[in-house]
Write a protein that holds these residues in place. Structure first.
Motif, PDB file in Angstrom:
ATOM      1  N   ASN A 111       0.752  -1.103   0.130  1.00  0.00           N
ATOM      2  CA  ASN A 111      -0.017  -0.068   0.035  1.00  0.00           C
ATOM      3  C   ASN A 111       0.710   1.383  -0.111  1.00  0.00           C
ATOM      4  OD1 ASN A 111      -2.015   1.693   0.191  1.00  0.00           O
ATOM      5  ND2 ASN A 111      -2.277   1.587   2.504  1.00  0.00           N
ATOM      6  N   THR A 112       0.783   2.111  -1.180  1.00  0.00           N
ATOM      7  CA  THR A 112       1.408   3.232  -1.248  1.00  0.00           C
ATOM      8  C   THR A 112       0.683   4.326  -1.241  1.00  0.00           C
ATOM      9  OG1 THR A 112       1.780   3.076  -3.520  1.00  0.00           O
ATOM     10  CG2 THR A 112       3.650   2.188  -2.130  1.00  0.00           C
ATOM     11  N   LEU A 113      -0.724   4.414  -0.927  1.00  0.00           N
ATOM     12  CA  LEU A 113      -1.755   5.336  -0.969  1.00  0.00           C
ATOM     13  C   LEU A 113      -2.087   6.258   0.110  1.00  0.00           C
ATOM     14  CD1 LEU A 113      -4.418   3.166  -3.126  1.00  0.00           C
ATOM     15  CD2 LEU A 113      -2.275   4.522  -3.939  1.00  0.00           C
ATOM     16  N   ASP A 114      -1.200   5.979   1.062  1.00  0.00           N
ATOM     17  CA  ASP A 114      -1.267   6.833   2.434  1.00  0.00           C
ATOM     18  C   ASP A 114      -2.778   6.890   2.774  1.00  0.00           C
ATOM     19  OD1 ASP A 114      -0.541   8.616   4.432  1.00  0.00           O
ATOM     20  OD2 ASP A 114      -0.557  10.418   3.157  1.00  0.00           O
ATOM     21  N   LEU A 115      -3.050   5.651   3.175  1.00  0.00           N
ATOM     22  CA  LEU A 115      -4.630   5.237   3.498  1.00  0.00           C
ATOM     23  C   LEU A 115      -4.702   4.825   5.113  1.00  0.00           C
ATOM     24  CD1 LEU A 115      -5.634   2.835   0.754  1.00  0.00           C
ATOM     25  CD2 LEU A 115      -5.991   5.461   0.882  1.00  0.00           C
ATOM     26  N   ALA A 116      -3.553   4.901   5.765  1.00  0.00           N
ATOM     27  CA  ALA A 116      -3.738   4.559   7.188  1.00  0.00           C
ATOM     28  C   ALA A 116      -3.013   5.921   7.894  1.00  0.00           C
ATOM     29  CB  ALA A 116      -2.730   3.215   7.551  1.00  0.00           C
ATOM     30  N   ASP A 117      -3.790   6.253   8.774  1.00  0.00           N
ATOM     31  CA  ASP A 117      -3.413   7.465   9.659  1.00  0.00           C
ATOM     32  C   ASP A 117      -3.105   7.001  10.923  1.00  0.00           C
ATOM     33  OD1 ASP A 117      -3.194   9.910  10.717  1.00  0.00           O
ATOM     34  OD2 ASP A 117      -5.088  10.493  10.888  1.00  0.00           O
ATOM     35  N   THR A 118      -1.931   7.574  11.492  1.00  0.00           N
ATOM     36  CA  THR A 118      -1.514   7.141  13.033  1.00  0.00           C
ATOM     37  C   THR A 118      -2.406   7.639  13.949  1.00  0.00           C
ATOM     38  OG1 THR A 118       0.208   8.787  13.037  1.00  0.00           O
ATOM     39  CG2 THR A 118       0.874   6.957  12.259  1.00  0.00           C
ATOM     40  N   ARG A 172      -6.868   0.658   6.116  1.00  0.00           N
ATOM     41  CA  ARG A 172      -7.271   2.123   5.939  1.00  0.00           C
ATOM     42  C   ARG A 172      -8.077   2.650   7.153  1.00  0.00           C
ATOM     43  NH1 ARG A 172      -9.990   4.266   2.486  1.00  0.00           N
ATOM     44  NH2 ARG A 172      -9.903   2.751   0.591  1.00  0.00           N
ATOM     45  N   THR A 173      -7.991   4.033   7.416  1.00  0.00           N
ATOM     46  CA  THR A 173      -8.423   4.579   8.248  1.00  0.00           C
ATOM     47  C   THR A 173      -9.517   5.467   7.909  1.00  0.00           C
ATOM     48  OG1 THR A 173      -6.722   6.320   8.485  1.00  0.00           O
ATOM     49  CG2 THR A 173      -6.588   4.383   9.971  1.00  0.00           C
ATOM     50  N   SER A 174     -10.420   5.888   8.974  1.00  0.00           N
ATOM     51  CA  SER A 174     -11.638   6.837   8.661  1.00  0.00           C
ATOM     52  C   SER A 174     -11.554   8.000   9.793  1.00  0.00           C
ATOM     53  CB  SER A 174     -12.749   6.237   8.119  1.00  0.00           C
ATOM     54  OG  SER A 174     -13.453   5.404   9.180  1.00  0.00           O
ATOM     55  N   HIS A 175     -12.179   9.011   9.539  1.00  0.00           N
ATOM     56  CA  HIS A 175     -12.636   9.962  10.548  1.00  0.00           C
ATOM     57  C   HIS A 175     -13.648  10.793  10.123  1.00  0.00           C
ATOM     58  CE1 HIS A 175      -8.343   9.511  12.828  1.00  0.00           C
ATOM     59  NE2 HIS A 175      -8.030   9.579  11.644  1.00  0.00           N
ATOM     60  N   SER A 176     -14.692  10.923  10.822  1.00  0.00           N
ATOM     61  CA  SER A 176     -15.797  11.593  10.228  1.00  0.00           C
ATOM     62  C   SER A 176     -16.604  12.339  11.538  1.00  0.00           C
ATOM     63  CB  SER A 176     -16.860  10.402   9.772  1.00  0.00           C
ATOM     64  OG  SER A 176     -17.319   9.605  10.835  1.00  0.00           O
ATOM     65  N   THR A 177     -17.176  13.442  10.966  1.00  0.00           N
ATOM     66  CA  THR A 177     -18.228  14.309  11.833  1.00  0.00           C
ATOM     67  C   THR A 177     -19.287  14.719  11.138  1.00  0.00           C
ATOM     68  OG1 THR A 177     -16.095  15.396  12.623  1.00  0.00           O
ATOM     69  CG2 THR A 177     -18.310  16.365  13.222  1.00  0.00           C
ATOM     70  N   SER A 178     -20.431  14.705  11.703  1.00  0.00           N
ATOM     71  CA  SER A 178     -21.738  14.769  11.216  1.00  0.00           C
ATOM     72  C   SER A 178     -22.635  15.489  12.217  1.00  0.00           C
ATOM     73  CB  SER A 178     -22.608  13.660  10.772  1.00  0.00           C
ATOM     74  OG  SER A 178     -22.818  12.854  11.794  1.00  0.00           O
ATOM     75  N   THR A 198     -12.993  11.722   6.086  1.00  0.00           N
ATOM     76  CA  THR A 198     -11.492  11.637   5.543  1.00  0.00           C
ATOM     77  C   THR A 198     -10.796  10.451   6.022  1.00  0.00           C
ATOM     78  OG1 THR A 198     -10.634  13.133   7.402  1.00  0.00           O
ATOM     79  CG2 THR A 198     -11.596  14.081   5.381  1.00  0.00           C
ATOM     80  N   VAL A 199      -9.559  10.296   5.325  1.00  0.00           N
ATOM     81  CA  VAL A 199      -8.860   9.189   5.735  1.00  0.00           C
ATOM     82  C   VAL A 199      -7.971   9.498   6.947  1.00  0.00           C
ATOM     83  CG1 VAL A 199      -6.937   7.681   4.987  1.00  0.00           C
ATOM     84  CG2 VAL A 199      -9.006   7.924   3.621  1.00  0.00           C
ATOM     85  N   HIS A 200      -7.413  10.837   7.034  1.00  0.00           N
ATOM     86  CA  HIS A 200      -6.587  11.328   7.800  1.00  0.00           C
ATOM     87  C   HIS A 200      -7.255  12.548   8.703  1.00  0.00           C
ATOM     88  CE1 HIS A 200      -2.541   9.770   6.582  1.00  0.00           C
ATOM     89  NE2 HIS A 200      -3.237   9.523   5.588  1.00  0.00           N
ATOM     90  N   ALA A 286      -4.185   9.196  -3.845  1.00  0.00           N
ATOM     91  CA  ALA A 286      -3.678   9.409  -2.277  1.00  0.00           C
ATOM     92  C   ALA A 286      -4.760   9.954  -1.184  1.00  0.00           C
ATOM     93  CB  ALA A 286      -2.612  10.381  -2.238  1.00  0.00           C
ATOM     94  N   ARG A 287      -4.870   9.293  -0.200  1.00  0.00           N
ATOM     95  CA  ARG A 287      -5.922   9.387   0.691  1.00  0.00           C
ATOM     96  C   ARG A 287      -7.462   9.714   0.253  1.00  0.00           C
ATOM     97  NH1 ARG A 287      -3.243  14.011   5.030  1.00  0.00           N
ATOM     98  NH2 ARG A 287      -1.221  12.960   4.943  1.00  0.00           N
ATOM     99  N   GLY A 288      -7.807   8.969  -0.810  1.00  0.00           N
ATOM    100  CA  GLY A 288      -9.123   8.846  -1.260  1.00  0.00           C
ATOM    101  C   GLY A 288      -9.835   7.808  -0.292  1.00  0.00           C
ATOM    102  N   LEU A 289     -11.156   8.184  -0.225  1.00  0.00           N
ATOM    103  CA  LEU A 289     -12.200   7.486   0.527  1.00  0.00           C
ATOM    104  C   LEU A 289     -12.254   6.128   0.111  1.00  0.00           C
ATOM    105  CD1 LEU A 289     -14.779  10.387   1.245  1.00  0.00           C
ATOM    106  CD2 LEU A 289     -13.072   9.542   2.854  1.00  0.00           C
TER     107      LEU A 289
END
Length: 446
Positions: A111-118, A172-178, A198-200, A286-289
């Motif tokens: 995976n080189t798409l920056d899909l996992a946030d720390t 992959r990670t996800s962060h969301s607010t609604s 978002t992913v990050h 990169a960082r696409g949902l």
């Protein structure tokens, strides 16, 4: 942990082959999620979940079967293999089923798409974010109640191994607010919302800003009128304009084309949109949902032009639908652990147009600006389209009074051909569209 997972999946595949399977693949999906919700300042939801799911698919002759489990325990592998093969032997033949062609998959994908946030917010941070969004919305004059504000974080890991030698993994990670609030009182009350995912975490829109937009949107919708029945230019806000891409994708799914149940089944290599319209699907963003380094069958991720200069270029294909059509998969297979792969888009988007949203509406004497769609009646075979909607009147090129309780109707072939796109495309969702306009819809109102 990743290598251990791939090793165990490889062992499961080896056992399936040794027991008589001609081919096999196994997918393991593990997820962790935390969610927090508030309503009127009170914590309403606070939950954490952790799930693991394993799916084994075996092929024997022209028969195949899938079994699933909730743990990657080698002690259970023998039973899973036995069960899968027993099911396959009694199921009907499917001459189109099978693994993806080896030329599409390779041997290993990283995976080189920056899909996992720390960044991993805890429950307290999520509650704080949800509260900030709600407080900002409730501070808007005219907002009278909250329908809830939520914040969440999640991490999913996907591992896939096939008997052809493919082994791949990505996280992959996800962060969301609604935020969703109401304005007004009693029967005149109106609801609206805003959200972002978002992913990050660093890319996530500020919760207070989301809240302010949700509150302002709700207040703007107060005291709606009903438009008179007729035919007008209709302009769609980006958050609902992307629904036309969803209708389009359903119509070019290889599965629908193979069944002959799509109104676009005879339109390949024909112009179905205006020459200025192009549509792409890009799993490598990169960082696409919806980005991914490989699809549900292990096929490499590559960008795909679906429409170029208005002309339909290809179908959306997994291996099975491709074989039905005498074609090759274009790497759009999606799958879970309990069902077979099926064609599915990734980061889907219109290319932006040339006009600003203001210019797009400038010549409209009377029309509609749509901000919300309600219900759906879409005939996939004919393209007939009918949906409830609400939004605002357009008068002399400007947004005017709120409007609601009306239906838009037409045919998707006519709608697609008439679409004019604005230049305000933002990659905010998995399916993205700019503001768009069509003059091919009838309005059923007052």
């Amino acid at each position: 942990m990743t290598e251990q997972t791939l090793t165990k999946l490889s062992d499961l595949i080896a056992r399936a082959r040794a027991a008589g399977a001609d081919a096999a693949d196994a997918v393991f999906i593990s997820s962790t999620a935390i969610g927090a919700g508030v309503r009127n300042g009170t914590t309403e939801d606070l939950e954490r979940s952790e799930t693991t799911d394993l799916g084994l698919r075996v092929f024997t002759g022209q028969k195949s079967a899938i079994v699933s489990a909730t743990t990657l325990a080698p002690a259970r592998f023998e039973g899973l293999v036995e069960q899968a093969l027993a099911m396959a032997r009694v199921l009907p033949d499917d001459r189109f089923a099978g693994l993806a062609e080896h030329s599409l998959t390779g041997t290993h994908t990283t995976n080189t798409l920056d899909l996992a946030d720390t960044a991993e917010p805890d429950a307290k941070a999520l509650l704080t974010r949800a509260t900030e969004g709600e407080q900002a919305a409730l501070a808007i004059k005219g907002v009278t109640n909250s329908a809830g504000s939520n914040a969440s974080w999640g991490r999913t890991e996907v591992s896939l191994v096939t008997s052809q030698g493919f082994a791949g993994h990505y996280a992959r990670t996800s962060h969301s607010t609604s935020v969703c609030v109401l304005a007004g009182q009693g029967e005149t009350m109106q609801r609206d919302y805003d959200y972002h995912s978002t992913v990050h975490l660093a890319d996530l829109e500020n919760a207070a800003e989301l809240g302010r937009k949700a509150g302002s949107n709700a207040v703007a919708r107060l005291n709606p009128t009903r438009p008179r029945t007729g035919r007008y230019p209709v302009v769609f806000h980006p958050r609902v304009a992307n629904s036309f891409l969803q209708h389009f994708i359903g119509a070019i799914s290889g599965a629908s084309i193979a069944r002959g149940t799509s109104f676009l089944k005879d339109k390949l290599n024909q112009r179905i949109f205006a020459e200025s319209v192009s549509i792409t699907d890009d799993p490598t963003r990169a960082r696409g949902l919806r980005s991914r380094p490989f699809d549900g069958e292990g096929a490499h991720a590559t960008p795909l032009a679906l429409v170029q200069n208005g002309v339909l270029q290809t179908w959306l294909l997994d291996s099975r639908s491709a074989r039905q059509l005498g074609l090759t998969s274009n790497g759009r297979a999606a799958r879970g652990t309990s069902g077979p792969p099926a064609p599915s888009p990734t980061n889907l988007a219109f290319a932006p147009g040339a006009l600003s949203p203001t210019a797009l509406m400038a010549d409209i004497k009377e029309g509609l600006f749509i901000t919300e769609m309600i219900g759906s009646s879409i005939n996939g075979l004919t393209g007939d389209y009918s949906r409830g909607a609400s939004g605002f009147m357009i008068r002399d090129g400007q947004l005017a009074e709120a409007t609601a309780e009306f239906t838009l109707a037409g045919n998707l072939l006519d709608i697609f051909a008439s679409l004019i796109l604005a230049n305000d495309l933002v990659f905010r969702f998995g399916t993205n569209a700019p503001t768009l306009r069509t003059d091919a819809l009838n309005v059923a109102g007052a």
